[in-house]
Design an enzyme around this catalytic site. Sequence first.
Site, PDB file in Angstrom:
ATOM      1  N   ASN A   7      48.036 -24.460   2.678  1.00 44.15           N
ATOM      2  CA  ASN A   7      47.412 -25.352   1.694  1.00 44.15           C
ATOM      3  C   ASN A   7      48.496 -26.335   1.272  1.00 44.15           C
ATOM      4  O   ASN A   7      49.444 -25.955   0.580  1.00 44.15           O
ATOM      5  CB  ASN A   7      46.878 -24.553   0.501  1.00 44.15           C
ATOM      6  CG  ASN A   7      46.235 -25.460  -0.549  1.00 44.15           C
ATOM      7  OD1 ASN A   7      46.707 -26.576  -0.778  1.00 44.15           O
ATOM      8  ND2 ASN A   7      45.182 -24.988  -1.180  1.00 44.15           N
ATOM      9  N   GLU A  34      43.247 -28.525   1.402  1.00 42.40           N
ATOM     10  CA  GLU A  34      43.523 -29.494   0.332  1.00 42.40           C
ATOM     11  C   GLU A  34      44.288 -30.709   0.852  1.00 42.40           C
ATOM     12  O   GLU A  34      45.297 -31.115   0.274  1.00 42.40           O
ATOM     13  CB  GLU A  34      44.255 -28.840  -0.845  1.00 42.40           C
ATOM     14  CG  GLU A  34      43.325 -27.992  -1.711  1.00 42.40           C
ATOM     15  CD  GLU A  34      43.811 -27.849  -3.140  1.00 42.40           C
ATOM     16  OE1 GLU A  34      43.463 -28.728  -3.964  1.00 42.40           O
ATOM     17  OE2 GLU A  34      44.521 -26.873  -3.439  1.00 42.40           O
ATOM     18  N   ASP A 149      43.041 -20.768   2.639  1.00 43.12           N
ATOM     19  CA  ASP A 149      43.250 -20.421   1.235  1.00 43.12           C
ATOM     20  C   ASP A 149      41.979 -19.732   0.758  1.00 43.12           C
ATOM     21  O   ASP A 149      40.975 -20.396   0.522  1.00 43.12           O
ATOM     22  CB  ASP A 149      43.546 -21.690   0.433  1.00 43.12           C
ATOM     23  CG  ASP A 149      43.695 -21.405  -1.058  1.00 43.12           C
ATOM     24  OD1 ASP A 149      43.546 -20.238  -1.475  1.00 43.12           O
ATOM     25  OD2 ASP A 149      43.956 -22.369  -1.808  1.00 43.12           O
ATOM     26  N   ASN A 151      41.628 -18.019  -2.029  1.00 47.39           N
ATOM     27  CA  ASN A 151      41.520 -17.977  -3.494  1.00 47.39           C
ATOM     28  C   ASN A 151      41.040 -16.607  -3.981  1.00 47.39           C
ATOM     29  O   ASN A 151      40.313 -16.501  -4.982  1.00 47.39           O
ATOM     30  CB  ASN A 151      40.617 -19.102  -4.000  1.00 47.39           C
ATOM     31  CG  ASN A 151      41.422 -20.362  -4.326  1.00 47.39           C
ATOM     32  OD1 ASN A 151      42.503 -20.293  -4.924  1.00 47.39           O
ATOM     33  ND2 ASN A 151      40.909 -21.509  -3.936  1.00 47.39           N
ATOM     34  N   ASP A 220      46.572 -16.639   0.578  1.00 50.33           N
ATOM     35  CA  ASP A 220      46.432 -17.341   1.863  1.00 50.33           C
ATOM     36  C   ASP A 220      46.488 -16.287   2.965  1.00 50.33           C
ATOM     37  O   ASP A 220      47.495 -15.603   3.126  1.00 50.33           O
ATOM     38  CB  ASP A 220      47.550 -18.368   2.013  1.00 50.33           C
ATOM     39  CG  ASP A 220      47.479 -19.413   0.923  1.00 50.33           C
ATOM     40  OD1 ASP A 220      46.755 -20.408   1.105  1.00 50.33           O
ATOM     41  OD2 ASP A 220      48.115 -19.209  -0.141  1.00 50.33           O
ATOM     42  N   ASP A 249      52.233 -26.021  -3.933  1.00 53.62           N
ATOM     43  CA  ASP A 249      52.316 -24.742  -4.662  1.00 53.62           C
ATOM     44  C   ASP A 249      52.065 -23.550  -3.721  1.00 53.62           C
ATOM     45  O   ASP A 249      52.349 -22.416  -4.091  1.00 53.62           O
ATOM     46  CB  ASP A 249      51.386 -24.709  -5.889  1.00 53.62           C
ATOM     47  CG  ASP A 249      49.984 -25.237  -5.636  1.00 53.62           C
ATOM     48  OD1 ASP A 249      49.715 -25.804  -4.565  1.00 53.62           O
ATOM     49  OD2 ASP A 249      49.145 -25.087  -6.543  1.00 53.62           O
ATOM     50  N   HIS A 250      51.582 -23.815  -2.495  1.00 46.54           N
ATOM     51  CA  HIS A 250      51.413 -22.776  -1.473  1.00 46.54           C
ATOM     52  C   HIS A 250      52.487 -22.927  -0.398  1.00 46.54           C
ATOM     53  O   HIS A 250      52.987 -24.036  -0.155  1.00 46.54           O
ATOM     54  CB  HIS A 250      50.056 -22.911  -0.769  1.00 46.54           C
ATOM     55  CG  HIS A 250      48.876 -22.733  -1.660  1.00 46.54           C
ATOM     56  ND1 HIS A 250      48.053 -21.639  -1.595  1.00 46.54           N
ATOM     57  CD2 HIS A 250      48.351 -23.525  -2.627  1.00 46.54           C
ATOM     58  CE1 HIS A 250      47.072 -21.760  -2.477  1.00 46.54           C
ATOM     59  NE2 HIS A 250      47.224 -22.897  -3.119  1.00 46.54           N
TER      60      HIS A 250
END
Length: 259
Positions: A7, A34, A149, A151, A220, A249-250
Amino acid sequence: MKIASWNVNSLKVRMPHLTEWLAEARPDVVALQETKLEDAKFPVDELAAAGYRAVFSGQKTYNGVALLARADLKGEFEDVVTDIPKLDDPQRRILAATIGGVRVVDLYVVNGKAVGDEKYAYKLDWLAKMREFLAAEIERYPQLVVLGDFNIAPDDRDVYDPVAWGEDILCSPPEREALKHITDLGLHDSFRLFEAGGEHFSWWDYRQGAFRRNMGLRIDLILIGEALKSAATAAAIDRTPRRWERPSDHTPVTVDLDI
DNA sequence: ATGGTAGGTATCCTA
């Protein structure tokens, strides 16, 4: 074959990180989430210069998924799918294609915001319809890889402080059950074939120095079908790009398949 | 319970 998921949280911002990482890690196939780019703005030429072909399903500002394949990987992207059957959804969150003899399904699962929120209901409905789609995919393509991802942190080992996090979003029982319903189709969490312990995360909040303190979650995932299980030789989380300046952030996750 | 940071777009929404 090395397959990766990342991501990137804006492909426009992260292109220098992506090209650097592709040069170092040399994955054969990469699933991105993303991207936050309309298809007309996808950096096809820059990625070709880096040695990768791409298919993509994007939109402005939010969401967006893409699949990359090394230029020397034989064959083209085939049977490309960008929508879940029976779900009329403008959000660009799924991209499936066959490449190099493997069926790859790239997912950017709905975040859900908070348990009980309308986005949470959308997440659970999305996951239920995704499960039906994957049930058909695994019948048609035994060599199946479902990655992205999710989530969802599969269990408490995947959370830095499971007591504090409790049953909040990304860890609630209905989300975990929805994920289990998907893995029960015969899909294995490749990371857990090689590592049973905790403290291995793929996402850390930008706030409060979470990465430095390893306050993360493993959300992930790379799921592999039963037919590929014996071919898996390694699975890893590469935290290197998360240390670079202005990171996503990933961080990327990978699996190596002996095929 | 709240708010902290980041990205994209427009001064708020999403994560």
